[in-house]
Design a protein around this motif. Sequence first.
Motif, PDB file in Angstrom:
ATOM      1  N   UNK A 147      15.175 -25.829  25.186  1.00 41.59           N
ATOM      2  CA  UNK A 147      14.498 -26.787  26.057  1.00 41.59           C
ATOM      3  C   UNK A 147      12.917 -26.762  25.942  1.00 41.59           C
ATOM      4  N   UNK A 148      12.060 -26.268  26.744  1.00 43.73           N
ATOM      5  CA  UNK A 148      10.873 -26.796  26.193  1.00 43.73           C
ATOM      6  C   UNK A 148      10.839 -24.913  26.760  1.00 43.73           C
ATOM      7  N   UNK A 149      10.257 -24.944  25.203  1.00 44.25           N
ATOM      8  CA  UNK A 149       9.768 -23.904  24.482  1.00 44.25           C
ATOM      9  C   UNK A 149       8.174 -23.454  25.191  1.00 44.25           C
ATOM     10  N   UNK A 150       7.845 -21.713  25.452  1.00 38.43           N
ATOM     11  CA  UNK A 150       7.018 -21.685  26.291  1.00 38.43           C
ATOM     12  C   UNK A 150       6.660 -20.506  24.862  1.00 38.43           C
ATOM     13  N   UNK A 269       0.317 -27.880  23.409  1.00 38.93           N
ATOM     14  CA  UNK A 269       0.295 -28.913  24.174  1.00 38.93           C
ATOM     15  C   UNK A 269       1.231 -29.827  24.169  1.00 38.93           C
ATOM     16  N   UNK A 270       1.651 -30.854  24.773  1.00 37.07           N
ATOM     17  CA  UNK A 270       2.760 -31.306  24.683  1.00 37.07           C
ATOM     18  C   UNK A 270       2.572 -33.187  25.116  1.00 37.07           C
ATOM     19  N   UNK A 271       3.517 -33.807  24.550  1.00 38.75           N
ATOM     20  CA  UNK A 271       2.815 -35.385  24.997  1.00 38.75           C
ATOM     21  C   UNK A 271       4.446 -35.974  25.908  1.00 38.75           C
ATOM     22  N   UNK A 310      11.275 -29.534  23.095  1.00 38.49           N
ATOM     23  CA  UNK A 310      10.167 -30.098  23.489  1.00 38.49           C
ATOM     24  C   UNK A 310       9.242 -28.665  23.779  1.00 38.49           C
ATOM     25  N   UNK A 311       8.322 -28.361  24.194  1.00 30.70           N
ATOM     26  CA  UNK A 311       7.223 -27.578  24.030  1.00 30.70           C
ATOM     27  C   UNK A 311       7.099 -27.402  25.973  1.00 30.70           C
ATOM     28  N   UNK A 312       6.700 -26.863  26.958  1.00 29.94           N
ATOM     29  CA  UNK A 312       5.887 -26.458  27.581  1.00 29.94           C
ATOM     30  C   UNK A 312       4.489 -26.272  28.165  1.00 29.94           C
ATOM     31  N   UNK A 313       4.287 -27.126  28.394  1.00 38.29           N
ATOM     32  CA  UNK A 313       2.069 -26.911  28.402  1.00 38.29           C
ATOM     33  C   UNK A 313       2.097 -26.921  29.695  1.00 38.29           C
ATOM     34  N   UNK A 322      -5.780 -29.408  31.115  1.00 39.01           N
ATOM     35  CA  UNK A 322      -5.049 -30.547  29.629  1.00 39.01           C
ATOM     36  C   UNK A 322      -3.955 -31.252  30.781  1.00 39.01           C
ATOM     37  N   UNK A 323      -4.023 -32.456  30.187  1.00 31.15           N
ATOM     38  CA  UNK A 323      -3.420 -33.401  30.785  1.00 31.15           C
ATOM     39  C   UNK A 323      -2.962 -34.731  29.333  1.00 31.15           C
TER      40      UNK A 323
END
Length: 359
Positions: A147-150, A269-271, A310-313, A322-323
Amino acid sequence: MRLRVVGIVVRRVLITGVAGEVGSSLVEYLSRAGGYSITGFDLRKPSKEIEELCSSIAVGDIADATLVSSLGDGLPYDTIFHLAGILSSGGERAPLKAHEVNVSGTLNILELSRKHSTALGRPVKVIFTSTIAVYGVSSISQKRSAGRVREAECLTPITMYGANKLYCESLGRYYSENFGMLEQRNDGVRPDFRAVRFPGLLSAHTLPTGGTSDYAPEMVHAAAQGVSYSCFVRPDSRIPFMMMPDAARALVMLSEADATRLTQRVYNVGGFAPSAREIGVLLSEFFPSTTITYEVHPSRQAIVDSWPEDVDDSAARRDFGWEPLYSFESGFADYLLPAVRARYAASGSEISLYRMAAN
Ligand code: SER
Protein backbone atom coordinates in the motif's frame (compact mmCIF):
# COMPACT_ATOMS: atom_id res chain seq x y z
CA MET A 1 26.11 34.32 3.04
CA ARG A 2 23.05 36.53 3.50
CA LEU A 3 23.54 39.72 1.55
CA ARG A 4 21.72 42.79 2.84
CA VAL A 5 20.34 45.02 0.10
CA VAL A 6 18.69 48.10 1.64
CA GLY A 7 17.36 46.13 4.58
CA ILE A 8 16.25 43.08 2.55
CA VAL A 9 17.96 39.78 3.32
CA VAL A 10 18.95 38.02 0.11
CA ARG A 11 19.77 34.33 0.40
CA ARG A 12 22.47 32.91 -1.84
CA VAL A 13 21.22 29.73 -3.46
CA LEU A 14 22.86 27.18 -5.76
CA ILE A 15 20.59 25.01 -7.92
CA THR A 16 22.23 22.04 -9.65
CA GLY A 17 20.36 20.59 -12.61
CA VAL A 18 18.92 24.04 -13.25
CA ALA A 19 18.18 23.28 -16.93
CA GLY A 20 16.06 20.26 -16.01
CA GLU A 21 12.34 20.34 -15.42
CA VAL A 22 12.42 20.56 -11.60
CA GLY A 23 15.24 23.11 -11.80
CA SER A 24 13.30 25.43 -14.10
CA SER A 25 10.21 25.20 -11.99
CA LEU A 26 12.17 25.89 -8.79
CA VAL A 27 13.87 28.96 -10.30
CA GLU A 28 10.45 30.36 -11.26
CA TYR A 29 9.08 29.63 -7.79
CA LEU A 30 11.98 31.28 -5.94
CA SER A 31 11.94 34.28 -8.27
CA ARG A 32 8.24 34.84 -7.63
CA ALA A 33 8.86 34.56 -3.87
CA GLY A 34 11.75 37.04 -4.07
CA GLY A 35 14.74 37.40 -1.77
CA TYR A 36 17.02 34.85 -3.46
CA SER A 37 20.19 35.29 -5.46
CA ILE A 38 20.31 32.16 -7.62
CA THR A 39 23.32 30.50 -9.21
CA GLY A 40 22.24 27.84 -11.68
CA PHE A 41 24.54 24.94 -12.51
CA ASP A 42 24.08 22.35 -15.26
CA LEU A 43 25.80 20.54 -18.12
CA ARG A 44 24.08 22.89 -20.53
CA LYS A 45 22.69 26.38 -20.28
CA PRO A 46 19.03 26.62 -19.25
CA SER A 47 16.48 28.40 -21.44
CA LYS A 48 16.84 32.16 -21.83
CA GLU A 49 13.82 32.74 -19.59
CA ILE A 50 15.38 30.73 -16.75
CA GLU A 51 18.83 32.25 -17.29
CA GLU A 52 17.35 35.72 -16.90
CA LEU A 53 15.91 34.81 -13.50
CA CYS A 54 19.31 33.63 -12.22
CA SER A 55 22.11 35.89 -10.96
CA SER A 56 24.69 33.64 -12.60
CA ILE A 57 24.95 30.40 -14.52
CA ALA A 58 27.81 27.91 -14.32
CA VAL A 59 28.06 25.26 -17.01
CA GLY A 60 29.90 22.00 -16.39
CA ASP A 61 29.91 18.43 -15.16
CA ILE A 62 28.64 17.81 -11.61
CA ALA A 63 31.10 14.88 -11.39
CA ASP A 64 34.06 17.26 -11.89
CA ALA A 65 35.25 17.70 -8.28
CA THR A 66 37.58 20.63 -9.02
CA LEU A 67 34.92 22.55 -10.87
CA VAL A 68 32.23 21.93 -8.23
CA SER A 69 34.56 22.96 -5.40
CA SER A 70 35.15 26.30 -7.13
CA LEU A 71 31.43 27.22 -7.23
CA GLY A 72 30.46 30.29 -5.25
CA ASP A 73 33.55 32.35 -6.17
CA GLY A 74 34.63 32.39 -2.54
CA LEU A 75 31.21 33.45 -1.24
CA PRO A 76 29.37 30.60 0.53
CA TYR A 77 25.83 29.61 -0.39
CA ASP A 78 23.09 29.55 2.27
CA THR A 79 21.22 26.75 0.55
CA ILE A 80 22.07 24.23 -2.18
CA PHE A 81 19.22 22.55 -4.03
CA HIS A 82 20.91 19.49 -5.49
CA LEU A 83 18.68 18.28 -8.33
CA ALA A 84 21.20 17.12 -10.97
CA GLY A 85 20.96 13.43 -11.73
CA ILE A 86 20.34 10.70 -14.29
CA LEU A 87 16.87 9.17 -13.89
CA SER A 88 15.85 5.53 -13.79
CA SER A 89 15.51 4.65 -17.49
CA GLY A 90 18.52 6.77 -18.47
CA GLY A 91 20.46 5.08 -15.69
CA GLU A 92 19.72 1.61 -17.07
CA ARG A 93 21.02 2.67 -20.47
CA ALA A 94 24.30 3.89 -18.96
CA PRO A 95 24.65 2.48 -15.42
CA LEU A 96 28.26 3.54 -14.79
CA LYS A 97 27.64 7.05 -16.05
CA ALA A 98 24.56 7.21 -13.79
CA HIS A 99 26.68 6.17 -10.81
CA GLU A 100 29.26 8.83 -11.60
CA VAL A 101 26.72 11.63 -11.98
CA ASN A 102 24.37 10.56 -9.19
CA VAL A 103 26.91 9.47 -6.58
CA SER A 104 30.15 11.33 -7.34
CA GLY A 105 28.11 14.42 -8.18
CA THR A 106 26.38 14.27 -4.79
CA LEU A 107 29.68 13.67 -3.00
CA ASN A 108 31.09 16.77 -4.68
CA ILE A 109 28.10 18.83 -3.56
CA LEU A 110 28.38 17.54 0.01
CA GLU A 111 32.07 18.47 0.06
CA LEU A 112 31.22 21.95 -1.23
CA SER A 113 28.54 22.31 1.45
CA ARG A 114 30.97 21.22 4.18
CA LYS A 115 33.50 23.83 3.06
CA HIS A 116 30.83 26.54 2.81
CA SER A 117 29.32 25.61 6.21
CA THR A 118 32.69 26.09 7.84
CA ALA A 119 33.23 29.40 6.03
CA LEU A 120 29.79 30.66 7.11
CA GLY A 121 30.11 29.34 10.66
CA ARG A 122 26.68 27.69 10.40
CA PRO A 123 25.24 24.75 8.45
CA VAL A 124 24.55 25.21 4.75
CA LYS A 125 21.26 23.51 3.90
CA VAL A 126 21.52 20.86 1.20
CA ILE A 127 18.08 20.03 -0.22
CA PHE A 128 18.33 16.79 -2.16
CA THR A 129 15.84 15.31 -4.61
CA SER A 130 15.44 11.64 -3.85
CA THR A 131 12.77 9.42 -5.33
CA ILE A 132 10.25 6.59 -5.05
CA ALA A 133 12.88 4.58 -6.97
CA VAL A 134 14.62 3.90 -3.62
CA TYR A 135 11.79 1.45 -2.94
CA GLY A 136 11.60 -2.02 -4.38
CA VAL A 137 8.74 -4.46 -3.98
CA SER A 138 9.35 -7.97 -5.20
CA SER A 139 5.96 -8.77 -6.77
CA ILE A 140 2.62 -7.25 -7.68
CA SER A 141 1.05 -8.93 -4.67
CA GLN A 142 3.69 -7.39 -2.37
CA LYS A 143 3.04 -4.04 -4.07
CA ARG A 144 -0.70 -4.37 -3.34
CA SER A 145 -0.19 -5.43 0.26
CA ALA A 146 2.49 -2.76 0.95
CA GLY A 147 0.00 0.00 0.00
CA ARG A 148 1.27 3.42 1.03
CA VAL A 149 4.90 2.79 2.03
CA ARG A 150 6.66 4.63 4.83
CA GLU A 151 10.22 5.92 4.54
CA ALA A 152 11.84 2.93 6.24
CA GLU A 153 9.96 0.20 4.35
CA CYS A 154 10.80 -1.81 1.19
CA LEU A 155 14.24 -0.27 0.65
CA THR A 156 15.45 -2.76 -1.95
CA PRO A 157 15.67 -0.77 -5.22
CA ILE A 158 16.11 -2.63 -8.50
CA THR A 159 17.61 0.24 -10.54
CA MET A 160 21.00 1.92 -10.53
CA TYR A 161 19.19 5.23 -10.01
CA GLY A 162 17.28 3.94 -6.98
CA ALA A 163 20.42 2.41 -5.46
CA ASN A 164 22.36 5.64 -6.07
CA LYS A 165 19.71 7.81 -4.45
CA LEU A 166 19.31 5.53 -1.43
CA TYR A 167 23.07 5.56 -0.85
CA CYS A 168 23.25 9.34 -1.30
CA GLU A 169 20.56 9.78 1.36
CA SER A 170 22.88 7.89 3.74
CA LEU A 171 25.84 9.93 2.58
CA GLY A 172 23.95 13.15 3.29
CA ARG A 173 22.98 11.92 6.75
CA TYR A 174 26.63 11.01 7.38
CA TYR A 175 27.90 14.43 6.29
CA SER A 176 25.35 16.11 8.58
CA GLU A 177 25.82 13.99 11.65
CA ASN A 178 29.07 12.05 11.67
CA PHE A 179 31.57 13.35 9.13
CA GLY A 180 35.12 12.72 10.36
CA MET A 181 33.84 11.53 13.72
CA LEU A 182 37.17 10.13 14.88
CA GLU A 183 39.01 13.33 14.24
CA GLN A 184 37.26 15.21 17.05
CA ARG A 185 37.81 18.44 15.15
CA ASN A 186 36.07 21.53 16.39
CA ASP A 187 36.99 23.76 13.48
CA GLY A 188 34.47 22.43 10.98
CA VAL A 189 30.71 22.94 10.70
CA ARG A 190 28.65 20.15 9.19
CA PRO A 191 25.98 20.87 6.55
CA ASP A 192 22.25 20.35 7.15
CA PHE A 193 21.15 17.70 4.65
CA ARG A 194 17.42 17.25 3.93
CA ALA A 195 15.75 15.17 1.21
CA VAL A 196 12.37 14.67 -0.39
CA ARG A 197 11.50 11.45 -2.16
CA PHE A 198 9.56 12.61 -5.20
CA PRO A 199 6.94 10.55 -6.98
CA GLY A 200 6.56 10.87 -10.77
CA LEU A 201 6.16 14.53 -11.73
CA LEU A 202 3.76 16.12 -14.21
CA SER A 203 4.64 19.46 -15.76
CA ALA A 204 2.62 21.50 -18.23
CA HIS A 205 5.77 23.08 -19.65
CA THR A 206 8.41 20.38 -19.94
CA LEU A 207 8.84 16.66 -20.46
CA PRO A 208 11.23 14.63 -18.31
CA THR A 209 14.32 13.04 -19.81
CA GLY A 210 14.96 9.38 -19.13
CA GLY A 211 12.56 8.63 -16.29
CA THR A 212 10.28 5.61 -16.10
CA SER A 213 7.26 7.50 -14.78
CA ASP A 214 7.46 9.40 -18.10
CA TYR A 215 4.45 7.58 -19.57
CA ALA A 216 2.11 9.89 -17.63
CA PRO A 217 3.51 13.27 -18.78
CA GLU A 218 4.02 11.84 -22.29
CA MET A 219 0.35 10.83 -22.43
CA VAL A 220 -0.73 14.32 -21.41
CA HIS A 221 1.48 16.14 -23.90
CA ALA A 222 0.55 13.75 -26.72
CA ALA A 223 -3.19 14.20 -26.04
CA ALA A 224 -2.82 17.98 -25.97
CA GLN A 225 -1.09 17.86 -29.33
CA GLY A 226 -3.75 15.58 -30.82
CA VAL A 227 -1.34 12.71 -31.49
CA SER A 228 -1.87 9.10 -30.48
CA TYR A 229 0.30 7.65 -27.72
CA SER A 230 1.61 4.16 -27.18
CA CYS A 231 2.02 3.67 -23.43
CA PHE A 232 4.96 1.47 -22.38
CA VAL A 233 3.30 0.06 -19.24
CA ARG A 234 0.11 -1.92 -18.61
CA PRO A 235 -3.12 0.04 -17.97
CA ASP A 236 -3.30 -1.26 -14.38
CA SER A 237 0.18 0.13 -13.49
CA ARG A 238 -0.11 2.40 -10.48
CA ILE A 239 2.48 4.67 -8.86
CA PRO A 240 2.25 8.07 -7.12
CA PHE A 241 2.47 11.35 -9.04
CA MET A 242 2.58 15.04 -8.21
CA MET A 243 2.08 18.27 -10.16
CA MET A 244 5.29 20.20 -10.79
CA PRO A 245 4.25 23.37 -8.88
CA ASP A 246 3.77 21.16 -5.80
CA ALA A 247 7.24 19.66 -6.31
CA ALA A 248 8.87 23.11 -6.22
CA ARG A 249 6.75 23.98 -3.16
CA ALA A 250 7.82 20.82 -1.34
CA LEU A 251 11.50 21.66 -1.87
CA VAL A 252 11.09 25.21 -0.61
CA MET A 253 8.92 24.18 2.35
CA LEU A 254 11.52 21.64 3.43
CA SER A 255 14.34 24.16 2.99
CA GLU A 256 12.53 26.70 5.16
CA ALA A 257 11.45 24.29 7.90
CA ASP A 258 12.76 24.95 11.36
CA ALA A 259 15.49 22.36 12.03
CA THR A 260 14.16 21.71 15.51
CA ARG A 261 10.86 20.48 14.04
CA LEU A 262 12.41 17.97 11.65
CA THR A 263 12.48 14.47 13.13
CA GLN A 264 14.15 12.86 10.09
CA ARG A 265 16.30 13.90 7.16
CA VAL A 266 14.44 12.09 4.37
CA TYR A 267 10.73 12.56 3.69
CA ASN A 268 8.14 11.07 1.35
CA VAL A 269 5.96 13.67 -0.33
CA GLY A 270 2.84 12.45 -2.07
CA GLY A 271 0.20 13.79 -4.40
CA PHE A 272 -2.18 11.24 -5.96
CA ALA A 273 -1.78 7.72 -7.28
CA PRO A 274 -3.74 6.96 -10.46
CA SER A 275 -3.28 3.93 -12.68
CA ALA A 276 -2.17 4.50 -16.29
CA ARG A 277 -5.73 3.66 -17.37
CA GLU A 278 -7.22 6.26 -14.99
CA ILE A 279 -4.92 8.92 -16.46
CA GLY A 280 -6.05 7.94 -19.97
CA VAL A 281 -9.74 8.04 -18.98
CA LEU A 282 -9.42 11.49 -17.41
CA LEU A 283 -7.53 12.77 -20.46
CA SER A 284 -10.19 11.49 -22.84
CA GLU A 285 -12.79 13.61 -21.00
CA PHE A 286 -10.79 16.71 -21.93
CA PHE A 287 -9.47 15.53 -25.30
CA PRO A 288 -12.20 13.20 -26.69
CA SER A 289 -10.21 12.31 -29.81
CA THR A 290 -7.21 11.12 -27.78
CA THR A 291 -5.99 7.59 -28.60
CA ILE A 292 -3.89 5.66 -26.13
CA THR A 293 -2.69 2.16 -26.89
CA TYR A 294 -0.61 -0.06 -24.63
CA GLU A 295 2.59 -1.68 -25.82
CA VAL A 296 4.45 -2.95 -22.78
CA HIS A 297 8.20 -2.52 -22.59
CA PRO A 298 9.16 -5.41 -20.27
CA SER A 299 12.09 -3.76 -18.45
CA ARG A 300 10.35 -0.43 -17.93
CA GLN A 301 7.26 -2.30 -16.75
CA ALA A 302 9.43 -4.22 -14.26
CA ILE A 303 10.75 -0.92 -12.90
CA VAL A 304 7.26 0.53 -12.44
CA ASP A 305 6.05 -2.75 -10.90
CA SER A 306 8.88 -2.52 -8.34
CA TRP A 307 7.75 0.93 -7.16
CA PRO A 308 5.05 1.27 -4.54
CA GLU A 309 1.44 2.10 -5.40
CA ASP A 310 1.63 5.14 -3.15
CA VAL A 311 3.66 6.72 -0.35
CA ASP A 312 2.79 7.60 3.23
CA ASP A 313 3.83 11.24 3.65
CA SER A 314 2.46 11.75 7.17
CA ALA A 315 5.94 12.59 8.53
CA ALA A 316 6.29 15.50 6.07
CA ARG A 317 2.78 16.69 6.92
CA ARG A 318 3.52 16.59 10.64
CA ASP A 319 7.07 18.02 10.58
CA PHE A 320 6.92 20.79 7.97
CA GLY A 321 3.26 21.20 7.14
CA TRP A 322 3.43 19.47 3.76
CA GLU A 323 0.17 19.20 1.86
CA PRO A 324 -0.14 19.10 -1.93
CA LEU A 325 -2.16 21.91 -3.48
CA TYR A 326 -3.35 19.67 -6.30
CA SER A 327 -5.34 16.44 -6.30
CA PHE A 328 -5.51 14.23 -9.41
CA GLU A 329 -8.69 15.91 -10.67
CA SER A 330 -7.91 19.50 -9.64
CA GLY A 331 -4.34 19.21 -10.90
CA PHE A 332 -5.53 18.21 -14.37
CA ALA A 333 -8.46 20.65 -14.49
CA ASP A 334 -6.85 23.72 -12.91
CA TYR A 335 -3.15 23.45 -13.75
CA LEU A 336 -2.11 20.90 -16.34
CA LEU A 337 -4.78 21.03 -19.02
CA PRO A 338 -5.30 24.80 -19.32
CA ALA A 339 -1.54 25.29 -19.52
CA VAL A 340 -0.83 22.53 -22.07
CA ARG A 341 -3.79 23.65 -24.17
CA ALA A 342 -2.52 27.22 -24.21
CA ARG A 343 1.00 26.06 -24.93
CA TYR A 344 0.16 23.96 -27.98
CA ALA A 345 -2.46 26.38 -29.27
CA ALA A 346 0.18 29.10 -29.22
CA SER A 347 3.22 27.22 -30.42
CA GLY A 348 2.13 24.04 -32.21
CA SER A 349 4.11 20.87 -31.48
CA GLU A 350 6.86 22.60 -29.62
CA ILE A 351 7.87 19.72 -27.39
CA SER A 352 9.50 17.07 -29.49
CA LEU A 353 7.87 13.65 -29.29
CA TYR A 354 11.02 11.69 -30.14
CA ARG A 355 11.61 10.75 -26.52
CA MET A 356 8.24 9.10 -26.33
CA ALA A 357 9.22 6.49 -28.89
CA ALA A 358 12.69 5.90 -27.45
CA ASN A 359 12.11 2.89 -25.26
N1 SER B 1 10.56 10.12 -12.10
C1 SER B 1 11.60 9.21 -11.70
C2 SER B 1 11.90 8.26 -12.78
O1 SER B 1 11.00 7.92 -13.51
C3 SER B 1 11.19 8.45 -10.47
O2 SER B 1 11.21 9.30 -9.37
O3 SER B 1 13.00 7.80 -12.89
